[in-house]
Write a protein that holds these residues in place. Sequence first.
Motif, PDB file in Angstrom:
ATOM      1  N   VAL A   5       0.856  -1.180   0.000  1.00 35.20           N
ATOM      2  CA  VAL A   5       0.000   0.000   0.000  1.00 35.20           C
ATOM      3  C   VAL A   5       0.896   1.235   0.000  1.00 35.20           C
ATOM      4  O   VAL A   5       1.840   1.318   0.787  1.00 35.20           O
ATOM      5  CB  VAL A   5      -0.914   0.053   1.242  1.00 35.20           C
ATOM      6  CG1 VAL A   5      -1.846   1.263   1.159  1.00 35.20           C
ATOM      7  CG2 VAL A   5      -1.709  -1.238   1.400  1.00 35.20           C
ATOM      8  N   ALA A  81      -4.814   6.422  -0.669  1.00 37.06           N
ATOM      9  CA  ALA A  81      -4.164   5.130  -0.464  1.00 37.06           C
ATOM     10  C   ALA A  81      -4.406   4.271  -1.697  1.00 37.06           C
ATOM     11  O   ALA A  81      -5.553   4.119  -2.134  1.00 37.06           O
ATOM     12  CB  ALA A  81      -4.711   4.444   0.779  1.00 37.06           C
ATOM     13  N   SER A  83      -3.455   0.450  -3.614  1.00 30.53           N
ATOM     14  CA  SER A  83      -2.988  -0.874  -3.209  1.00 30.53           C
ATOM     15  C   SER A  83      -3.457  -1.941  -4.184  1.00 30.53           C
ATOM     16  O   SER A  83      -4.255  -1.681  -5.100  1.00 30.53           O
ATOM     17  CB  SER A  83      -3.525  -1.192  -1.812  1.00 30.53           C
ATOM     18  OG  SER A  83      -3.142  -2.474  -1.386  1.00 30.53           O
ATOM     19  N   VAL A  87      -8.568  -1.370   0.652  1.00 28.96           N
ATOM     20  CA  VAL A  87      -8.025  -0.449   1.651  1.00 28.96           C
ATOM     21  C   VAL A  87      -9.056   0.608   2.020  1.00 28.96           C
ATOM     22  O   VAL A  87      -9.968   0.915   1.255  1.00 28.96           O
ATOM     23  CB  VAL A  87      -6.740   0.260   1.149  1.00 28.96           C
ATOM     24  CG1 VAL A  87      -5.570  -0.691   1.079  1.00 28.96           C
ATOM     25  CG2 VAL A  87      -6.982   0.946  -0.194  1.00 28.96           C
ATOM     26  N   LEU A 193      -4.780   3.867   8.327  1.00 26.13           N
ATOM     27  CA  LEU A 193      -5.001   3.002   7.174  1.00 26.13           C
ATOM     28  C   LEU A 193      -5.460   1.630   7.642  1.00 26.13           C
ATOM     29  O   LEU A 193      -4.932   1.088   8.608  1.00 26.13           O
ATOM     30  CB  LEU A 193      -3.708   2.848   6.380  1.00 26.13           C
ATOM     31  CG  LEU A 193      -3.764   1.809   5.258  1.00 26.13           C
ATOM     32  CD1 LEU A 193      -4.354   2.427   3.992  1.00 26.13           C
ATOM     33  CD2 LEU A 193      -2.396   1.217   4.977  1.00 26.13           C
ATOM     34  N   VAL A 201       3.526  -1.013   3.962  1.00 21.65           N
ATOM     35  CA  VAL A 201       2.932   0.308   3.809  1.00 21.65           C
ATOM     36  C   VAL A 201       4.033   1.352   3.624  1.00 21.65           C
ATOM     37  O   VAL A 201       4.965   1.429   4.427  1.00 21.65           O
ATOM     38  CB  VAL A 201       2.051   0.675   5.020  1.00 21.65           C
ATOM     39  CG1 VAL A 201       1.442   2.062   4.845  1.00 21.65           C
ATOM     40  CG2 VAL A 201       0.955  -0.373   5.224  1.00 21.65           C
ATOM     41  N   TRP A 203       4.670   5.455   3.194  1.00 21.28           N
ATOM     42  CA  TRP A 203       4.093   6.781   3.371  1.00 21.28           C
ATOM     43  C   TRP A 203       4.867   7.767   2.497  1.00 21.28           C
ATOM     44  O   TRP A 203       6.095   7.825   2.585  1.00 21.28           O
ATOM     45  CB  TRP A 203       4.146   7.209   4.826  1.00 21.28           C
ATOM     46  CG  TRP A 203       3.403   6.272   5.731  1.00 21.28           C
ATOM     47  CD1 TRP A 203       3.881   5.127   6.298  1.00 21.28           C
ATOM     48  CD2 TRP A 203       2.039   6.401   6.169  1.00 21.28           C
ATOM     49  NE1 TRP A 203       2.905   4.534   7.056  1.00 21.28           N
ATOM     50  CE2 TRP A 203       1.783   5.285   7.001  1.00 21.28           C
ATOM     51  CE3 TRP A 203       1.035   7.351   5.949  1.00 21.28           C
ATOM     52  CZ2 TRP A 203       0.535   5.094   7.607  1.00 21.28           C
ATOM     53  CZ3 TRP A 203      -0.191   7.153   6.547  1.00 21.28           C
ATOM     54  CH2 TRP A 203      -0.446   6.046   7.364  1.00 21.28           C
TER      55      TRP A 203
END
Length: 208
Positions: A5, A81, A83, A87, A193, A201, A203
């Motif tokens: 993600v 987000a 993915s 999500v 999230l 993940v 950022w």
Amino acid sequence: MKHQVVVYYAFCPNFFESKKIYRKHQRELEDKILSYDFINRFNIQFEKNNVGKGEYGKPYWKGKENIHFNVSNTDGLVVCACSDCEVGVDAEKAREIREPVLKRCCNSEEISYIFQERDTLYSALAGEEDSVQNRFLQIWTLKESYIKMTGKGMHFPLQDVTFSIERENEVQIKSSQPGYFVQERRGDYWISLCAEEEAEVVWREINF
């Protein structure tokens, strides 16, 4: 294979003459972020006419089972987000807590956590001033991220998904519902999230 993600966030101060124009600006920023991700990760164009909506209004990408996205915006911030699994993402700016909202969405254990005494160790780990408002936003955004992941939105009762946040060497998030949860503090904002399955993940702050 573990999912991935990418959580993009963009600060966008409100310099506009009306809320309507500012909201339009935020939607345009959302589209730019999604276009950037789709081209760079999936090698496809993000086209609005290829976005459908689920039973309760959650947007989804038509025809591709491994492309998922979710967006959130609040005053001063847009978050997207993206993915290869379902999500949900939620972002909120620190604000005053309204007691009726607290009682409607939190159980007794969550309320105890929110109003606990300041924890010096946790404050140091989080790199910020701990406060009742911040602990409330931790819980609130986690709940929002979960119901957005499910696609049910506010049709799913917030009290049916509960959280505990443990403070040892690192922060651990536990939930009464299945999902993979992470959250970050960026400036005055909490971003949470929920991924349907465990995921790596990333950022990423982005500017256009």
